[in-house]
Scaffold this motif. Structure first.
Motif, short mmCIF file in Angstrom:
data_model
loop_
_atom_site.label_atom_id
_atom_site.label_comp_id
_atom_site.label_asym_id
_atom_site.label_seq_id
_atom_site.Cartn_x
_atom_site.Cartn_y
_atom_site.Cartn_z
N ALA A 89 1.33 -11.19 -16.63
CA ALA A 89 2.51 -10.33 -16.53
C ALA A 89 2.61 -9.69 -15.15
CB ALA A 89 2.46 -9.26 -17.61
N VAL A 90 1.50 -9.20 -14.63
CA VAL A 90 1.51 -8.57 -13.31
C VAL A 90 1.65 -9.64 -12.23
CG1 VAL A 90 0.21 -7.14 -11.70
CG2 VAL A 90 0.23 -6.56 -14.12
N TRP A 91 1.01 -10.79 -12.44
CA TRP A 91 1.13 -11.88 -11.46
C TRP A 91 2.58 -12.31 -11.29
CZ3 TRP A 91 2.91 -16.92 -12.10
CH2 TRP A 91 2.72 -17.76 -11.00
N VAL A 92 3.29 -12.51 -12.41
CA VAL A 92 4.66 -13.00 -12.31
C VAL A 92 5.59 -11.94 -11.73
CG1 VAL A 92 5.54 -12.40 -14.62
CG2 VAL A 92 6.32 -14.49 -13.50
N ALA A 93 5.25 -10.68 -11.88
CA ALA A 93 6.06 -9.63 -11.26
C ALA A 93 5.98 -9.70 -9.74
CB ALA A 93 5.60 -8.25 -11.74
N GLY A 94 4.96 -10.35 -9.21
CA GLY A 94 4.82 -10.51 -7.76
C GLY A 94 5.31 -11.85 -7.25
N GLY A 126 9.69 -4.68 -14.47
CA GLY A 126 8.68 -3.69 -14.85
C GLY A 126 7.61 -4.36 -15.69
N VAL A 127 6.41 -3.78 -15.69
CA VAL A 127 5.28 -4.36 -16.42
C VAL A 127 4.51 -3.27 -17.14
CG1 VAL A 127 3.13 -5.69 -16.26
CG2 VAL A 127 5.01 -6.19 -14.69
N VAL A 128 4.13 -3.58 -18.39
CA VAL A 128 3.11 -2.81 -19.09
C VAL A 128 1.95 -3.76 -19.35
CG1 VAL A 128 2.52 -1.48 -21.15
CG2 VAL A 128 4.80 -1.26 -20.14
N LEU A 160 3.73 -4.20 -4.78
CA LEU A 160 4.91 -4.64 -5.51
C LEU A 160 6.02 -3.61 -5.38
CD1 LEU A 160 3.51 -6.06 -8.89
CD2 LEU A 160 3.89 -7.24 -6.73
N ASP A 161 7.25 -4.07 -5.63
CA ASP A 161 8.39 -3.15 -5.60
C ASP A 161 8.92 -2.88 -7.00
OD1 ASP A 161 9.51 -5.58 -6.13
OD2 ASP A 161 10.94 -5.56 -4.46
N VAL A 162 8.11 -3.18 -8.03
CA VAL A 162 8.48 -2.88 -9.41
C VAL A 162 7.39 -2.01 -10.03
CG1 VAL A 162 9.74 -5.04 -9.62
CG2 VAL A 162 7.38 -4.94 -10.40
N PRO A 163 7.75 -1.16 -10.99
CA PRO A 163 6.75 -0.29 -11.63
C PRO A 163 5.81 -1.07 -12.53
CG PRO A 163 8.91 0.03 -12.62
CD PRO A 163 9.12 -0.87 -11.46
N VAL A 164 4.54 -0.73 -12.45
CA VAL A 164 3.50 -1.32 -13.30
C VAL A 164 2.71 -0.19 -13.96
CG1 VAL A 164 1.37 -2.67 -13.39
CG2 VAL A 164 3.26 -3.40 -11.90
N GLU A 212 -5.77 1.58 -7.80
CA GLU A 212 -6.21 2.18 -6.54
C GLU A 212 -5.68 1.39 -5.35
OE1 GLU A 212 -10.38 3.38 -4.23
OE2 GLU A 212 -10.43 2.66 -6.31
N ALA A 213 -5.71 0.06 -5.44
CA ALA A 213 -5.24 -0.77 -4.34
C ALA A 213 -3.73 -0.68 -4.17
CB ALA A 213 -5.65 -2.22 -4.59
N SER A 214 -3.01 -0.26 -5.20
CA SER A 214 -1.54 -0.20 -5.14
C SER A 214 -1.02 1.09 -4.54
CB SER A 214 -0.96 -0.34 -6.55
OG SER A 214 -1.07 0.89 -7.29
N LEU A 215 -1.88 2.07 -4.34
CA LEU A 215 -1.42 3.42 -4.03
C LEU A 215 -0.70 3.54 -2.69
CD1 LEU A 215 -4.39 5.58 -5.38
CD2 LEU A 215 -2.19 5.08 -6.47
N SER A 216 -0.95 2.61 -1.77
CA SER A 216 -0.29 2.69 -0.47
C SER A 216 1.13 2.13 -0.50
CB SER A 216 -1.10 1.92 0.58
OG SER A 216 -1.19 0.55 0.22
N GLY A 217 1.53 1.51 -1.60
CA GLY A 217 2.86 0.93 -1.70
C GLY A 217 3.92 1.94 -2.08
N GLN A 218 5.18 1.53 -1.96
CA GLN A 218 6.29 2.42 -2.29
C GLN A 218 6.39 2.69 -3.79
OE1 GLN A 218 9.86 0.76 -0.57
NE2 GLN A 218 9.44 1.65 1.42
N VAL A 219 5.93 1.73 -4.60
CA VAL A 219 5.96 1.90 -6.06
C VAL A 219 4.54 1.68 -6.58
CG1 VAL A 219 7.09 1.24 -8.21
CG2 VAL A 219 8.31 0.94 -6.05
N PRO A 220 3.68 2.68 -6.43
CA PRO A 220 2.30 2.50 -6.88
C PRO A 220 2.21 2.34 -8.39
CG PRO A 220 2.69 4.78 -6.24
CD PRO A 220 3.90 4.01 -5.85
N ALA A 221 1.28 1.52 -8.82
CA ALA A 221 1.02 1.37 -10.25
C ALA A 221 0.45 2.66 -10.81
CB ALA A 221 0.06 0.22 -10.50
#
Length: 265
Positions: A118-123, A150-152, A199-203, A224-233
Protein backbone atom coordinates in the motif's frame (compact mmCIF):
# COMPACT_ATOMS: atom_id res chain seq x y z
CA UNK A 1 -24.62 -4.00 0.12
CA UNK A 2 -23.63 -5.05 -3.40
CA UNK A 3 -20.64 -7.26 -4.28
CA UNK A 4 -19.08 -7.50 -7.74
CA UNK A 5 -16.03 -9.59 -8.68
CA UNK A 6 -13.81 -8.56 -11.60
CA UNK A 7 -10.61 -9.87 -13.14
CA UNK A 8 -7.85 -7.46 -14.07
CA UNK A 9 -5.67 -10.10 -15.77
CA UNK A 10 -5.69 -13.70 -16.96
CA UNK A 11 -4.09 -15.34 -13.91
CA UNK A 12 -6.41 -16.93 -11.29
CA UNK A 13 -5.00 -14.55 -8.67
CA UNK A 14 -5.58 -11.38 -10.68
CA UNK A 15 -8.98 -10.27 -9.42
CA UNK A 16 -10.70 -8.00 -6.98
CA UNK A 17 -14.10 -7.83 -5.33
CA UNK A 18 -15.94 -4.54 -5.09
CA UNK A 19 -18.08 -4.03 -1.99
CA UNK A 20 -20.55 -1.18 -2.43
CA UNK A 21 -22.98 0.43 0.01
CA UNK A 22 -26.36 1.52 -1.29
CA UNK A 23 -26.42 4.91 -2.98
CA UNK A 24 -29.27 7.39 -3.31
CA UNK A 25 -30.38 7.95 -6.90
CA UNK A 26 -27.88 10.12 -8.71
CA UNK A 27 -25.25 9.70 -6.01
CA UNK A 28 -21.55 8.88 -6.30
CA UNK A 29 -19.40 6.95 -3.85
CA UNK A 30 -17.02 9.27 -2.06
CA UNK A 31 -13.75 7.65 -3.05
CA UNK A 32 -12.67 4.02 -2.83
CA UNK A 33 -10.74 2.02 -0.23
CA UNK A 34 -8.34 -0.56 -1.68
CA UNK A 35 -7.91 -3.39 0.82
CA UNK A 36 -4.57 -5.20 0.40
CA UNK A 37 -4.11 -8.35 2.45
CA UNK A 38 -0.89 -9.54 4.04
CA UNK A 39 0.75 -12.91 4.57
CA UNK A 40 4.43 -12.06 3.92
CA UNK A 41 3.76 -12.11 0.16
CA UNK A 42 3.27 -15.90 0.20
CA UNK A 43 0.48 -17.80 -1.59
CA UNK A 44 -0.99 -19.60 1.43
CA UNK A 45 -2.64 -16.33 2.47
CA UNK A 46 -5.17 -14.65 0.20
CA UNK A 47 -7.96 -12.13 -0.21
CA UNK A 48 -10.12 -13.94 2.34
CA UNK A 49 -8.12 -11.97 4.94
CA UNK A 50 -9.37 -8.69 3.49
CA UNK A 51 -12.98 -9.70 2.90
CA UNK A 52 -14.25 -8.91 6.44
CA UNK A 53 -12.60 -5.49 6.27
CA UNK A 54 -14.10 -4.65 2.87
CA UNK A 55 -17.54 -5.75 4.06
CA UNK A 56 -17.19 -3.67 7.23
CA UNK A 57 -16.12 -0.57 5.30
CA UNK A 58 -19.09 -0.93 2.95
CA UNK A 59 -21.32 -1.31 5.98
CA UNK A 60 -20.07 2.08 7.10
CA UNK A 61 -20.83 3.67 3.75
CA UNK A 62 -17.44 3.33 1.99
CA UNK A 63 -16.82 1.63 -1.35
CA UNK A 64 -14.10 -1.01 -0.92
CA UNK A 65 -12.04 -2.97 -3.48
CA UNK A 66 -10.66 -6.16 -1.91
CA UNK A 67 -7.64 -6.88 -4.07
CA UNK A 68 -6.11 -10.27 -4.76
CA UNK A 69 -2.68 -10.52 -6.39
CA UNK A 70 -0.01 -13.05 -7.31
CA UNK A 71 2.34 -13.84 -4.46
CA UNK A 72 5.84 -15.37 -4.40
CA UNK A 73 5.26 -19.01 -5.27
CA UNK A 74 2.16 -18.64 -7.46
CA UNK A 75 3.45 -16.43 -10.26
CA UNK A 76 4.19 -13.37 -8.16
CA UNK A 77 7.26 -12.19 -6.32
CA UNK A 78 9.47 -10.00 -8.51
CA UNK A 79 8.10 -8.40 -10.60
CA UNK A 80 4.62 -9.98 -10.70
CA UNK A 81 3.38 -8.93 -7.27
CA UNK A 82 4.23 -5.29 -7.98
CA UNK A 83 2.73 -5.38 -11.48
CA UNK A 84 -0.50 -6.76 -10.01
CA UNK A 85 -0.85 -4.08 -7.35
CA UNK A 86 -0.51 -1.39 -10.02
CA UNK A 87 -2.88 -3.12 -12.45
CA UNK A 88 -5.41 -4.01 -9.77
CA UNK A 89 -5.69 -0.42 -8.60
CA UNK A 90 -5.76 0.90 -12.17
CA UNK A 91 -8.75 -1.37 -12.83
CA UNK A 92 -10.82 1.05 -10.76
CA UNK A 93 -10.70 3.60 -13.58
CA UNK A 94 -12.53 1.10 -15.80
CA UNK A 95 -15.12 0.38 -13.12
CA UNK A 96 -15.70 3.98 -12.08
CA UNK A 97 -18.49 4.94 -14.49
CA UNK A 98 -20.63 1.82 -14.12
CA UNK A 99 -20.38 1.81 -10.31
CA UNK A 100 -20.40 5.59 -9.65
CA UNK A 101 -16.90 5.60 -8.12
CA UNK A 102 -14.91 8.75 -7.46
CA UNK A 103 -11.36 7.59 -8.22
CA UNK A 104 -9.95 11.03 -7.46
CA UNK A 105 -9.85 9.78 -3.85
CA UNK A 106 -8.35 6.33 -3.36
CA UNK A 107 -7.16 5.21 0.07
CA UNK A 108 -5.06 2.05 0.41
CA UNK A 109 -5.60 0.00 3.57
CA UNK A 110 -2.91 -2.66 3.82
CA UNK A 111 -2.05 -5.16 6.53
CA UNK A 112 1.47 -6.49 7.16
CA UNK A 113 2.96 -7.28 3.71
CA UNK A 114 -0.13 -5.54 2.32
CA UNK A 115 0.92 -2.45 4.26
CA UNK A 116 4.24 -2.56 2.44
CA UNK A 117 2.46 -2.77 -0.92
CA UNK A 118 0.00 0.00 0.00
CA UNK A 119 2.78 2.45 0.87
CA UNK A 120 4.90 1.32 -2.08
CA UNK A 121 2.13 2.00 -4.60
CA UNK A 122 1.49 5.42 -3.06
CA UNK A 123 5.02 6.28 -4.19
CA UNK A 124 4.50 5.17 -7.81
CA UNK A 125 5.15 8.67 -9.17
CA UNK A 126 8.60 8.70 -7.56
CA UNK A 127 9.77 5.28 -8.71
CA UNK A 128 11.00 6.50 -12.08
CA UNK A 129 13.34 8.96 -10.37
CA UNK A 130 15.30 6.37 -8.40
CA UNK A 131 17.83 5.86 -11.19
CA UNK A 132 16.80 2.22 -11.55
CA UNK A 133 15.63 2.10 -15.14
CA UNK A 134 15.91 -1.68 -15.52
CA UNK A 135 13.74 -2.32 -12.48
CA UNK A 136 11.28 0.37 -13.55
CA UNK A 137 10.88 -1.30 -16.96
CA UNK A 138 10.45 -4.74 -15.40
CA UNK A 139 7.61 -3.62 -13.17
CA UNK A 140 6.19 -1.34 -15.86
CA UNK A 141 5.04 1.37 -13.46
CA UNK A 142 4.96 4.04 -16.17
CA UNK A 143 2.92 7.22 -16.03
CA UNK A 144 -0.84 7.53 -15.75
CA UNK A 145 -3.10 5.21 -13.84
CA UNK A 146 -5.09 5.62 -10.65
CA UNK A 147 -3.23 7.41 -7.88
CA UNK A 148 -3.44 6.54 -4.19
CA UNK A 149 -4.25 9.69 -2.23
CA UNK A 150 -3.79 8.31 1.29
CA UNK A 151 -2.62 5.18 3.10
CA UNK A 152 -3.42 3.40 6.34
CA UNK A 153 -0.69 0.82 6.92
CA UNK A 154 -1.59 -1.82 9.52
CA UNK A 155 1.69 -3.09 11.05
CA UNK A 156 3.23 -2.79 7.59
CA UNK A 157 6.66 -4.06 6.57
CA UNK A 158 7.76 -0.55 5.61
CA UNK A 159 11.54 -0.90 5.81
CA UNK A 160 12.60 -3.76 3.55
CA UNK A 161 16.32 -3.42 4.21
CA UNK A 162 15.76 -3.80 7.94
CA UNK A 163 13.25 -6.61 7.39
CA UNK A 164 15.87 -8.47 5.35
CA UNK A 165 18.51 -7.87 8.01
CA UNK A 166 16.19 -9.27 10.67
CA UNK A 167 15.38 -12.26 8.42
CA UNK A 168 11.69 -11.73 9.11
CA UNK A 169 9.46 -14.76 8.50
CA UNK A 170 12.37 -16.96 7.43
CA UNK A 171 13.67 -14.69 4.71
CA UNK A 172 10.38 -13.40 3.32
CA UNK A 173 11.97 -10.33 1.70
CA UNK A 174 14.53 -12.35 -0.29
CA UNK A 175 11.77 -14.79 -1.20
CA UNK A 176 9.65 -11.92 -2.55
CA UNK A 177 12.47 -10.38 -4.56
CA UNK A 178 14.10 -13.55 -5.90
CA UNK A 179 17.24 -13.34 -3.82
CA UNK A 180 19.17 -11.24 -1.28
CA UNK A 181 20.04 -7.57 -1.66
CA UNK A 182 23.68 -8.52 -2.19
CA UNK A 183 22.60 -10.22 -5.42
CA UNK A 184 19.77 -7.85 -6.49
CA UNK A 185 20.47 -4.43 -4.94
CA UNK A 186 18.42 -2.54 -7.55
CA UNK A 187 15.16 -4.39 -7.11
CA UNK A 188 15.52 -4.34 -3.31
CA UNK A 189 15.83 -0.56 -3.39
CA UNK A 190 13.03 -0.18 -5.93
CA UNK A 191 10.67 -2.29 -3.80
CA UNK A 192 11.46 -0.51 -0.53
CA UNK A 193 8.97 2.21 0.49
CA UNK A 194 11.84 4.00 2.25
CA UNK A 195 13.44 4.74 -1.15
CA UNK A 196 10.39 6.65 -2.42
CA UNK A 197 10.38 9.15 0.45
CA UNK A 198 9.32 11.89 0.71
CA UNK A 199 5.75 11.24 -0.40
CA UNK A 200 3.18 13.94 -1.09
CA UNK A 201 0.26 11.90 0.29
CA UNK A 202 -0.64 11.26 3.95
CA UNK A 203 0.39 7.93 5.44
CA UNK A 204 -0.78 6.64 8.80
CA UNK A 205 1.58 3.92 10.02
CA UNK A 206 -0.62 2.09 12.51
CA UNK A 207 1.15 -0.53 14.63
CA UNK A 208 -0.18 -2.89 17.29
CA UNK A 209 1.60 -2.66 20.63
CA UNK A 210 1.72 -6.44 21.13
CA UNK A 211 2.71 -7.32 17.56
CA UNK A 212 5.11 -10.29 17.56
CA UNK A 213 4.97 -10.81 13.78
CA UNK A 214 6.12 -7.44 12.44
CA UNK A 215 8.37 -5.42 14.78
CA UNK A 216 7.25 -1.86 15.56
CA UNK A 217 10.58 -0.66 14.14
CA UNK A 218 9.13 -1.32 10.67
CA UNK A 219 6.71 1.58 11.18
CA UNK A 220 8.91 3.69 13.46
CA UNK A 221 11.89 3.91 11.12
CA UNK A 222 9.66 4.71 8.15
CA UNK A 223 7.93 7.53 9.99
CA UNK A 224 11.24 8.91 11.25
CA UNK A 225 12.67 8.92 7.73
CA UNK A 226 9.58 10.76 6.43
CA UNK A 227 9.78 13.68 8.83
CA UNK A 228 11.79 15.94 6.51
CA UNK A 229 9.08 15.80 3.83
CA UNK A 230 6.18 18.18 3.32
CA UNK A 231 3.68 15.47 4.29
CA UNK A 232 5.37 13.41 7.01
CA UNK A 233 3.87 10.05 7.90
CA UNK A 234 2.24 9.68 11.31
CA UNK A 235 2.80 6.81 13.72
CA UNK A 236 -0.34 5.54 15.46
CA UNK A 237 -0.12 2.82 18.11
CA UNK A 238 -3.13 0.67 18.94
CA UNK A 239 -3.75 -2.10 21.48
CA UNK A 240 -3.66 -5.77 20.52
CA UNK A 241 -1.63 -8.22 18.49
CA UNK A 242 -0.88 -8.44 14.77
CA UNK A 243 -4.29 -9.82 13.87
CA UNK A 244 -6.34 -7.41 16.00
CA UNK A 245 -5.79 -4.95 13.15
CA UNK A 246 -7.91 -7.05 10.78
CA UNK A 247 -10.63 -8.05 13.25
CA UNK A 248 -13.61 -5.69 12.74
CA UNK A 249 -14.63 -6.21 16.36
CA UNK A 250 -11.31 -5.00 17.81
CA UNK A 251 -10.44 -1.40 18.80
CA UNK A 252 -7.22 -1.68 16.76
CA UNK A 253 -9.18 -2.17 13.56
CA UNK A 254 -11.82 0.41 14.47
CA UNK A 255 -9.06 3.03 14.72
CA UNK A 256 -7.94 2.07 11.21
CA UNK A 257 -11.50 2.47 9.94
CA UNK A 258 -11.66 5.91 11.53
CA UNK A 259 -8.42 6.94 9.82
CA UNK A 260 -9.63 5.65 6.45
CA UNK A 261 -12.82 7.66 6.79
CA UNK A 262 -10.76 10.76 7.64
CA UNK A 263 -8.65 10.31 4.50
CA UNK A 264 -11.77 10.00 2.34
CA UNK A 265 -13.41 13.10 3.79
Amino acid sequence: MQRHRYNYGGDPSQWGELFLPELPDGGTHRGVVVVIHGGYWRPQYGAELGQPLAADLAGYGMAAWNLEYRRAGNGGGWPGTFQDILAGIDKLAELAESHFLDVAKVVALGHSAGGHLAVWVAGRDRLGGLGLEAEHREVGAGDGGVRVTGVVSQSGVLNLAEAERLHLSNGAVANLLGGPSSEYPGRHRYADPMAALPLDVPVYAVHATEDDDVPPAMSETYVEASLSGQVPAQLVTVPGDHFALIDPGEPAYKKCRELVRELLA
